[in-house]
Design a protein around this motif. Structure first.
Motif, PDB file in Angstrom:
ATOM      1  N   ARG A  62       0.834  -1.204   0.000  1.00  0.00           N
ATOM      2  CA  ARG A  62       0.000   0.000   0.000  1.00  0.00           C
ATOM      3  C   ARG A  62       0.874   1.261   0.000  1.00  0.00           C
ATOM      4  N   LEU A  63       1.857   1.291   0.895  1.00  0.00           N
ATOM      5  CA  LEU A  63       2.729   2.457   0.980  1.00  0.00           C
ATOM      6  C   LEU A  63       3.573   2.619  -0.274  1.00  0.00           C
ATOM      7  N   LYS A  65       2.825   1.888  -3.333  1.00  0.00           N
ATOM      8  CA  LYS A  65       1.988   2.479  -4.381  1.00  0.00           C
ATOM      9  C   LYS A  65       1.799   3.982  -4.133  1.00  0.00           C
ATOM     10  N   PHE A  66       1.606   4.340  -2.875  1.00  0.00           N
ATOM     11  CA  PHE A  66       1.425   5.751  -2.512  1.00  0.00           C
ATOM     12  C   PHE A  66       2.706   6.549  -2.775  1.00  0.00           C
ATOM     13  N   TYR A  78       7.893  11.191   0.322  1.00  0.00           N
ATOM     14  CA  TYR A  78       6.890  11.005   1.368  1.00  0.00           C
ATOM     15  C   TYR A  78       7.061  12.000   2.509  1.00  0.00           C
ATOM     16  N   VAL A  86      -2.603  13.457  -0.400  1.00  0.00           N
ATOM     17  CA  VAL A  86      -3.332  12.237  -0.052  1.00  0.00           C
ATOM     18  C   VAL A  86      -4.668  12.196  -0.788  1.00  0.00           C
ATOM     19  N   PHE A  89      -4.149  11.286  -4.363  1.00  0.00           N
ATOM     20  CA  PHE A  89      -3.813   9.867  -4.493  1.00  0.00           C
ATOM     21  C   PHE A  89      -5.076   9.009  -4.462  1.00  0.00           C
ATOM     22  N   LEU A  93      -6.455   6.608  -7.307  1.00  0.00           N
ATOM     23  CA  LEU A  93      -6.691   5.200  -6.996  1.00  0.00           C
ATOM     24  C   LEU A  93      -8.101   4.775  -7.420  1.00  0.00           C
ATOM     25  N   TYR A 116      -6.277   1.750   2.241  1.00  0.00           N
ATOM     26  CA  TYR A 116      -5.151   2.599   1.832  1.00  0.00           C
ATOM     27  C   TYR A 116      -5.041   3.804   2.767  1.00  0.00           C
ATOM     28  N   ILE A 120      -1.907   4.848   5.366  1.00  0.00           N
ATOM     29  CA  ILE A 120      -1.245   6.155   5.261  1.00  0.00           C
ATOM     30  C   ILE A 120      -1.338   6.909   6.575  1.00  0.00           C
TER      31      ILE A 120
END
Length: 400
Positions: A62-63, A65-66, A78, A86, A89, A93, A116, A120
């Motif tokens: 998950r992270l 992809k972010f 990041y 956010v 994103f 998504l 997700y 985050i």
């Protein structure tokens, strides 16, 4: 050689085997950027993966992809992230676009988008707490509408997930319509609406995590009433008759099976004997009870599914949303809840894998309810408390 216009992959997830002081090998999932480990991120991933390898894996992907989105679409790391990043994103998504106007439905479900955001939020809470300890800065915890920097990453980890998704939920991809996890109320309601003890017993066995084919293939001598156990005769991916798995069942389930055997099943056998003097004793544990050509023959999957749907309908549930596999999903969530709330019992992912008879721990993924608030809250508390404890221990060591 890279193709023209191809985006260079910066972030990726890597499996890491860590060796403990006692020689135990622990599997972790780290994030690397241009083949270099991202230290602070991996400290967080090590912690979330401490009791659950699968959780660490899910968080890592998950992270990753972010972070890749931040680099590719926002041109930042990041560490530079803001609330607006956010939001963009999540839009990307869901809809594959950063535009404020969408013409199609979302590409992922509400539950996936929610998870997700949960990952985050937890990461930036960890990051702020770690940085506060290192720099001895006390950040104000009162959110200010007039200040963009009321605290470092607070505007991210303080996001209200439900509010963020409420404006987008109508456009997100529809989840499957069936009930995947029973509530306690739904379980009790269904149990009370079966017409026979046999049908209730089958349902109770599925609530212990047994697949419906495992239940319906049980033979009379596979059930051990004294020890309250059933030995599986057939199971997914195993040779029939050579499964080698035993399921321990609770008192309610054992009593229901016993009552079925000494009442309904015996009566059906007596009727068969009266009808046919050359009758053969059925080996199957669960047999048809109604008189007719199918008397004492094994219960079929189609037959039981119809029975289950009728019981659910009588209980006030939509029969179209009922499936036979939901008991297994429900049992998985019960085990995950127990893992979180009773850490002293050291219930690991490997224990759960063995109990659910999966070939590997990754099979747990489809069974997790990411919208389960209790599990999310308890997981966040556990992670937060552990991080604070570890950081305090490190400070105490340094002070000495």
């Amino acid at each position: 050689m890279s193709k023209v216009g191809e985006i260079k992959l910066l972030y990726k997830v890597q499996k890491v085997d860590l060796l403990t002081m006692v020689g135990e090998v622990l599997r972790r999932y780290h994030i690397i950027k241009n083949n270099m480990p991202v230290y602070r991120v991996n400290v967080f991933l090590d912690d979330v993966g401490r009791n659950s390898e699968n959780t660490g894996k899910q968080y890592a992907y998950r992270l990753c992809k972010f972070f890749q989105f931040l680099e590719d679409k926002r041109g930042k790391s990041y560490k530079q992230v803001k609330k607006a990043d956010v939001m963009r994103f999540i839009d990307s998504l869901l809809f594959g676009s950063e535009s404020a106007f969408y013409l199609d439905k979302g590409r992922v479900t509400y539950g996936t988008a929610r998870h997700y955001l949960t990952v985050i939020k937890e990461f930036y809470r960890f990051l702020e707490d770690e940085m506060n300890v290192e720099s001895n800065i006390v950040f104000e915890r009162i959110k200010s509408k007039n200040s963009k920097n009321s605290y470092l990453y607070g505007r991210i980890w303080d996001l209200d997930i439900s509010t963020v998704l409420s404006k987008r939920v109508s456009r997100t991809k529809s989840s499957k319509e069936h009930i995947k996890w029973y509530t306690e109320e739904e379980k009790e309601a269904i149990k009370e609406n079966f017409g026979t003890l046999r049908d209730k017993a089958i349902f109770l066995l599925t609530l212990q995590g047994m697949r419906i084919d495992e239940v319906l293939s049980l033979r009379i001598f596979d059930y051990d009433s004294e020890n309250m156990e059933v030995s599986l005769y057939a199971s997914k991916g195993k040779e029939r008759g050579n499964v080698g798995s035993v399921v321990v069942i609770p008192m309610e389930t054992a009593k229901t099976i016993d009552d079925y055997l000494f009442n309904e099943r015996d009566q059906a056998l007596n009727r068969l004997q009266e009808k046919n003097s050359e009758w053969e004793f059925p080996q199957e544990l669960f047999i048809n009870l109604r008189s007719g050509e199918n008397l004492c023959k094994p219960v079929s999957y189609r037959n039981y599914l119809c029975i289950l749907k009728n019981a659910a309908k009588s209980a006030g549930l939509n029969p179209a949303r009922i499936r036979t596999h939901s008991g297994r999903s429900t049992k998985t969530m019960e085990l995950l809840h127990y893992q979180i709330t009773h850490p002293e019992d050291n219930l690991t992912d490997e224990h759960i894998r063995q109990l659910m008879r999966w070939s590997n721990a990754n099979s747990i993924t489809p069974y997790i309810n990411y919208q389960d608030k209790k599990l999310a809250i308890e997981s966040a508390k556990k992670i937060h408390n552990r991080i604070q404890g570890d950081l305090k221990d490190e400070q105490d060591k340094n002070n000495h």
